[in-house]
Design a protein around this motif. Structure first.
Motif, PDB file in Angstrom:
ATOM      1  N   VAL A 204       0.836  -1.202   0.000  1.00  0.00           N
ATOM      2  CA  VAL A 204       0.000   0.000   0.000  1.00  0.00           C
ATOM      3  C   VAL A 204       0.874   1.257   0.000  1.00  0.00           C
ATOM      4  O   VAL A 204       0.583   2.236  -0.699  1.00  0.00           O
ATOM      5  CB  VAL A 204      -0.933  -0.017   1.233  1.00  0.00           C
ATOM      6  CG1 VAL A 204      -1.588   1.345   1.416  1.00  0.00           C
ATOM      7  CG2 VAL A 204      -1.996  -1.107   1.082  1.00  0.00           C
ATOM      8  N   GLN A 205       1.953   1.214   0.755  1.00  0.00           N
ATOM      9  CA  GLN A 205       2.817   2.386   0.878  1.00  0.00           C
ATOM     10  C   GLN A 205       3.608   2.682  -0.396  1.00  0.00           C
ATOM     11  O   GLN A 205       4.095   3.806  -0.567  1.00  0.00           O
ATOM     12  CB  GLN A 205       3.782   2.186   2.057  1.00  0.00           C
ATOM     13  CG  GLN A 205       3.071   2.185   3.411  1.00  0.00           C
ATOM     14  CD  GLN A 205       3.950   1.696   4.549  1.00  0.00           C
ATOM     15  OE1 GLN A 205       5.131   1.391   4.341  1.00  0.00           O
ATOM     16  NE2 GLN A 205       3.381   1.588   5.747  1.00  0.00           N
TER      17      GLN A 205
ATOM     18  N   ALA B 278      -0.174   1.390 -12.980  1.00  0.00           N
ATOM     19  CA  ALA B 278      -1.410   0.604 -13.022  1.00  0.00           C
ATOM     20  C   ALA B 278      -1.276  -0.626 -12.130  1.00  0.00           C
ATOM     21  O   ALA B 278      -2.187  -0.955 -11.364  1.00  0.00           O
ATOM     22  CB  ALA B 278      -1.721   0.198 -14.458  1.00  0.00           C
ATOM     23  N   GLY B 279      -0.132  -1.300 -12.232  1.00  0.00           N
ATOM     24  CA  GLY B 279       0.097  -2.435 -11.356  1.00  0.00           C
ATOM     25  C   GLY B 279       0.129  -2.036  -9.896  1.00  0.00           C
ATOM     26  O   GLY B 279      -0.376  -2.762  -9.026  1.00  0.00           O
ATOM     27  N   GLY B 280       0.707  -0.869  -9.600  1.00  0.00           N
ATOM     28  CA  GLY B 280       0.781  -0.393  -8.231  1.00  0.00           C
ATOM     29  C   GLY B 280      -0.579  -0.095  -7.630  1.00  0.00           C
ATOM     30  O   GLY B 280      -0.851  -0.464  -6.482  1.00  0.00           O
TER      31      GLY B 280
ATOM     32  N   ALA C  16      -5.224  -1.571  -4.263  1.00  0.00           N
ATOM     33  CA  ALA C  16      -6.655  -1.831  -4.076  1.00  0.00           C
ATOM     34  C   ALA C  16      -6.872  -3.204  -3.447  1.00  0.00           C
ATOM     35  O   ALA C  16      -7.640  -3.352  -2.483  1.00  0.00           O
ATOM     36  CB  ALA C  16      -7.384  -1.735  -5.416  1.00  0.00           C
ATOM     37  N   LEU C  17      -6.192  -4.216  -3.958  1.00  0.00           N
ATOM     38  CA  LEU C  17      -6.327  -5.565  -3.412  1.00  0.00           C
ATOM     39  C   LEU C  17      -5.802  -5.648  -1.981  1.00  0.00           C
ATOM     40  O   LEU C  17      -6.433  -6.255  -1.105  1.00  0.00           O
ATOM     41  CB  LEU C  17      -5.563  -6.554  -4.292  1.00  0.00           C
ATOM     42  CG  LEU C  17      -6.317  -7.172  -5.472  1.00  0.00           C
ATOM     43  CD1 LEU C  17      -5.368  -7.960  -6.354  1.00  0.00           C
ATOM     44  CD2 LEU C  17      -7.447  -8.069  -4.977  1.00  0.00           C
ATOM     45  N   ALA C  18      -4.642  -5.035  -1.741  1.00  0.00           N
ATOM     46  CA  ALA C  18      -4.049  -5.077  -0.403  1.00  0.00           C
ATOM     47  C   ALA C  18      -4.942  -4.370   0.612  1.00  0.00           C
ATOM     48  O   ALA C  18      -5.148  -4.868   1.733  1.00  0.00           O
ATOM     49  CB  ALA C  18      -2.659  -4.448  -0.431  1.00  0.00           C
TER      50      ALA C  18
ATOM     51  N   GLN D  81     -11.338   1.932  -2.243  1.00  0.00           N
ATOM     52  CA  GLN D  81     -12.114   2.669  -3.249  1.00  0.00           C
ATOM     53  C   GLN D  81     -11.274   3.766  -3.887  1.00  0.00           C
ATOM     54  O   GLN D  81     -11.354   4.000  -5.100  1.00  0.00           O
ATOM     55  CB  GLN D  81     -13.368   3.268  -2.609  1.00  0.00           C
ATOM     56  CG  GLN D  81     -14.414   2.245  -2.207  1.00  0.00           C
ATOM     57  CD  GLN D  81     -15.033   1.534  -3.408  1.00  0.00           C
ATOM     58  OE1 GLN D  81     -15.019   2.038  -4.534  1.00  0.00           O
ATOM     59  NE2 GLN D  81     -15.580   0.359  -3.168  1.00  0.00           N
ATOM     60  N   ALA D  82     -10.456   4.424  -3.084  1.00  0.00           N
ATOM     61  CA  ALA D  82      -9.596   5.480  -3.632  1.00  0.00           C
ATOM     62  C   ALA D  82      -8.593   4.903  -4.627  1.00  0.00           C
ATOM     63  O   ALA D  82      -8.338   5.497  -5.680  1.00  0.00           O
ATOM     64  CB  ALA D  82      -8.865   6.194  -2.492  1.00  0.00           C
ATOM     65  N   ALA D  83      -8.030   3.739  -4.322  1.00  0.00           N
ATOM     66  CA  ALA D  83      -7.093   3.097  -5.240  1.00  0.00           C
ATOM     67  C   ALA D  83      -7.791   2.673  -6.524  1.00  0.00           C
ATOM     68  O   ALA D  83      -7.241   2.807  -7.630  1.00  0.00           O
ATOM     69  CB  ALA D  83      -6.439   1.894  -4.561  1.00  0.00           C
ATOM     70  N   LEU D  84      -9.028   2.158  -6.401  1.00  0.00           N
ATOM     71  CA  LEU D  84      -9.794   1.780  -7.596  1.00  0.00           C
ATOM     72  C   LEU D  84     -10.057   2.994  -8.481  1.00  0.00           C
ATOM     73  O   LEU D  84      -9.970   2.913  -9.715  1.00  0.00           O
ATOM     74  CB  LEU D  84     -11.113   1.135  -7.180  1.00  0.00           C
ATOM     75  CG  LEU D  84     -11.046  -0.296  -6.630  1.00  0.00           C
ATOM     76  CD1 LEU D  84     -12.404  -0.719  -6.088  1.00  0.00           C
ATOM     77  CD2 LEU D  84     -10.588  -1.272  -7.719  1.00  0.00           C
ATOM     78  N   ASP D  85     -10.389   4.124  -7.873  1.00  0.00           N
ATOM     79  CA  ASP D  85     -10.646   5.342  -8.645  1.00  0.00           C
ATOM     80  C   ASP D  85      -9.378   5.809  -9.363  1.00  0.00           C
ATOM     81  O   ASP D  85      -9.430   6.244 -10.525  1.00  0.00           O
ATOM     82  CB  ASP D  85     -11.168   6.446  -7.723  1.00  0.00           C
ATOM     83  CG  ASP D  85     -12.563   6.142  -7.182  1.00  0.00           C
ATOM     84  OD1 ASP D  85     -13.249   5.283  -7.775  1.00  0.00           O
ATOM     85  OD2 ASP D  85     -12.952   6.747  -6.159  1.00  0.00           O
ATOM     86  N   GLN D  86      -8.247   5.723  -8.682  1.00  0.00           N
ATOM     87  CA  GLN D  86      -6.972   6.089  -9.311  1.00  0.00           C
ATOM     88  C   GLN D  86      -6.680   5.163 -10.504  1.00  0.00           C
ATOM     89  O   GLN D  86      -6.222   5.609 -11.557  1.00  0.00           O
ATOM     90  CB  GLN D  86      -5.837   5.994  -8.292  1.00  0.00           C
ATOM     91  CG  GLN D  86      -5.866   7.051  -7.208  1.00  0.00           C
ATOM     92  CD  GLN D  86      -5.355   8.398  -7.697  1.00  0.00           C
ATOM     93  OE1 GLN D  86      -4.864   8.535  -8.812  1.00  0.00           O
ATOM     94  NE2 GLN D  86      -5.469   9.420  -6.853  1.00  0.00           N
ATOM     95  N   LEU D  87      -6.953   3.885 -10.314  1.00  0.00           N
ATOM     96  CA  LEU D  87      -6.722   2.918 -11.393  1.00  0.00           C
ATOM     97  C   LEU D  87      -7.637   3.188 -12.576  1.00  0.00           C
ATOM     98  O   LEU D  87      -7.199   3.167 -13.737  1.00  0.00           O
ATOM     99  CB  LEU D  87      -6.948   1.500 -10.860  1.00  0.00           C
ATOM    100  CG  LEU D  87      -6.744   0.355 -11.864  1.00  0.00           C
ATOM    101  CD1 LEU D  87      -5.313   0.326 -12.379  1.00  0.00           C
ATOM    102  CD2 LEU D  87      -7.104  -0.988 -11.208  1.00  0.00           C
TER     103      LEU D  87
END
Length: 556
Positions: A285-286, A302-304, A309-311, A322-328
């Motif tokens: 995540v970090q 994209a991989g990050g 999101a999964l982590a 949700q924030a990671a999904l939006d970034q992706l």
């Protein structure tokens, strides 16, 4: 690879079939028995998203092998050609008798591109098409198939748990042969060269072989600590590395060509599926918060974000997820295949959080879409797709593209399945399988009162899964998803038969017999006239499964 019973061949390899006492049918039966035990292992997984990615590469390599003549019509018909995913962080892949291919999630996690993963799969595919397994077994004439199966299963356990391996290995015989679990050098060289010849025809860069070898060599120098069992069964020599480097065409790129977004996203998925510890999840995540992250290539970012999101989901941090999904989502705009993977991830994580409406909304955005590699114009015709063994019959649209591929889709469904002409029935490829299975899972999470609002999705999922199972009758996950959908449609007898087919697809014929007998009991008490046809199919399938179960028991 967990290579079985290697013989130390001297000189040149024997001609195909020379000295081989094991027929293709015998090898397939041995493979079926071993696969049955692997399917029972708790670490076997059928993650529909990762499976479609790995299986898609596998099928492209198979098509190339068929066109080049290394995959014969006999092997194509007689062998299983099934990929099995193993939830294990160690880096390994293994060919088994009868055309089965095992891939551990740790391997997908460390490869940097589709080309590198394709190089490993091409190497293992070549062990199968060149019948190295049967040729080695012919040199172990005193070993029975039961002993061989125990050795293979013991080798598989050894990569994860040495104590478990001792329970499977057969006493002194195991100890005597434990050191022979390598393919011969000649066979390794042949698999390298044959596999490399498949890369370009399948659409992959041959440089994937070279960079994958370099990764293996680096791991070897670091004094393998057990996390790379592939190195123990595939000894890496400077000769093999030099041979692959010399075979790259003059002026060809020395790095893999496909290290794009999807490859990075699937690598991230495999990392999390390998059961990382919470501390490692926090580290992943970090990574997205580091100052240098923004300067990375788009594919790496994209991989990050996929990994984050999964982590975060695993850590129970839904807002951060949700924030990671939006970034992706923002990052993959304009990249159709990556956008598709982002939507599948969104649906998958919604299911993990028991949010079926959100999952169905994400999957609904994929309706009518297909990966660019599967889109091919061609004439359309309506026909009937049937499976004589299972009795499934439904109308479908078949179109043939300029590349001779066949696309099979339901008349009233936007989801399509692409199948290269001539590929065996087990070769269902594409992401529609993932969509159909995730749809079934989402529908199963809905309260009964909400099903009416999703009647059209339920009908489309049912049609898509019937096409999948008619086209690929050994797809256990598709059968199980179909059983779920049929129960939701109020068809319990058909659901029981689908459950039986799922057991049979994993070679657990005794369990299949139990389910079919339950179906017979239900049919006898049914007042539904339409169940008469289904009952006749159940009777036929029961006799067939009983015969298979009897044969299987006799081999033990």
């Amino acid at each position: 690879m967990l290579a079985p019973l290697a013989a130390h061949a001297q000189g040149s390899l024997p001609a195909m079939g020379e000295g081989a006492e094991m027929t293709t049918s015998e090898e397939r039966r041995l493979g079926d028995d071993i696969a049955r035990e692997i399917y029972r292992d708790p670490q076997f997984i059928d993650d529909p998203i990762l499976y479609d990615y790995v299986n898609g590469i596998w099928q492209e390599l198979m098509t190339a092998a068929k066109r080049r003549g290394t995959l014969t019509a006999e092997l194509q018909e007689r062998f299983a050609w099934q990929v099995m995913l193993i939830q294990d962080a160690t880096v390994n892949a293994f060919a088994l008798p009868g055309g089965f291919m095992g891939v551990q999630t740790g391997l997908v996690a460390v490869v940097g591109s589709r080309d590198e993963l394709a190089s490993v799969l091409a190497h293992e595919l070549s062990h199968i098409t060149q019948r190295h397994i049967a040729r080695m077994m012919a040199q172990q004439k005193r070993m029975t198939p039961v002993m061989i199966a125990s050795m293979l299963l013991g080798a598989l356990a050894a990569s994860k748990n040495p104590a478990a391996a001792q329970a499977l290995m057969m006493g002194g015989t195991a100890a005597a042969i434990q050191t022979q679990l390598n393919f011969s050098r000649d066979m390794e060289r042949e698999a390298d060269r044959t596999g490399m010849g498949l890369m370009q025809p399948a659409g992959y860069s041959q440089a994937g072989f070279v960079t994958m070898f370099e990764k293996l060599q680096q791991a070897n120098r670091m004094n393998d600590n057990g996390s790379w069992p592939y190195l123990r069964t595939h000894p890496l020599t400077t000769e093999r590395i030099a041979d692959m480097q010399s075979r790259l065409p003059s002026g060809a790129a020395r790095q893999p060509q496909d290290a794009g977004m999807v490859a990075q996203m699937m690598s991230a998925r495999a990392k999390v599926l390998s059961k990382a510890e919470p501390a490692v999840l926090h580290q992943w995540v970090q990574l997205t918060q580091a100052p240098e992250f923004a300067a990375k290539a788009a594919a790496q970012r994209a991989g990050g974000w996929y990994l984050a999101a999964l982590a975060n989901s695993q850590l129970g941090r839904n807002d951060a997820m949700q924030a990671a999904l939006d970034q992706l989502d923002a990052l993959v705009q304009g990249h159709p295949d990556a956008t598709r993977q982002a939507q599948l991830l969104r649906a998958d994580l919604a299911l993990a959080n028991r949010a079926p409406d959100a999952a169905l909304a994400a999957l609904g955005k994929l309706a009518g879409s297909a990966p660019a590699s599967q889109q091919s114009p061609g004439a359309r015709q309506t026909t009937t797709v049937s499976n004589a063994a299972t009795g499934l019959v439904n109308e479908a649209v078949i179109s043939r593209g300029e590349d001779k591929s066949l696309r099979i889709s339901d008349v009233d469904s936007a989801a399509a399945l692409a199948m290269p002409a001539g590929v065996p029935a087990t070769a269902t490829v594409g992401l529609d399988r993932a969509v159909a299975i995730l749809d079934a899972q989402a529908l199963a999470q809905l309260p009964s009162a909400a099903l009416a609002q999703h009647a059209e999705v339920l009908r489309h999922a049912s049609n898509a899964l019937q096409s999948l199972t008619a086209q690929s009758p050994k797809d256990a996950a598709a059968w199980q998803a179909l059983a779920t959908v049929l129960r939701l449609q109020g068809q319990p007898l058909r659901a029981i038969r689908a459950e039986a087919e799922a057991r049979g697809a994993q070679y657990d014929y005794a369990a299949a017999v139990d389910r079919l007998r339950a179906g017979q009991d239900m049919a006898r008490s049914s007042q539904n006239r339409t169940d008469y046809y289904e009952a006749s199919i159940i009777d036929t399938r029961l006799r067939e499964m009983q015969s298979l179960a009897k044969e299987q028991a006799a081999r033990k």
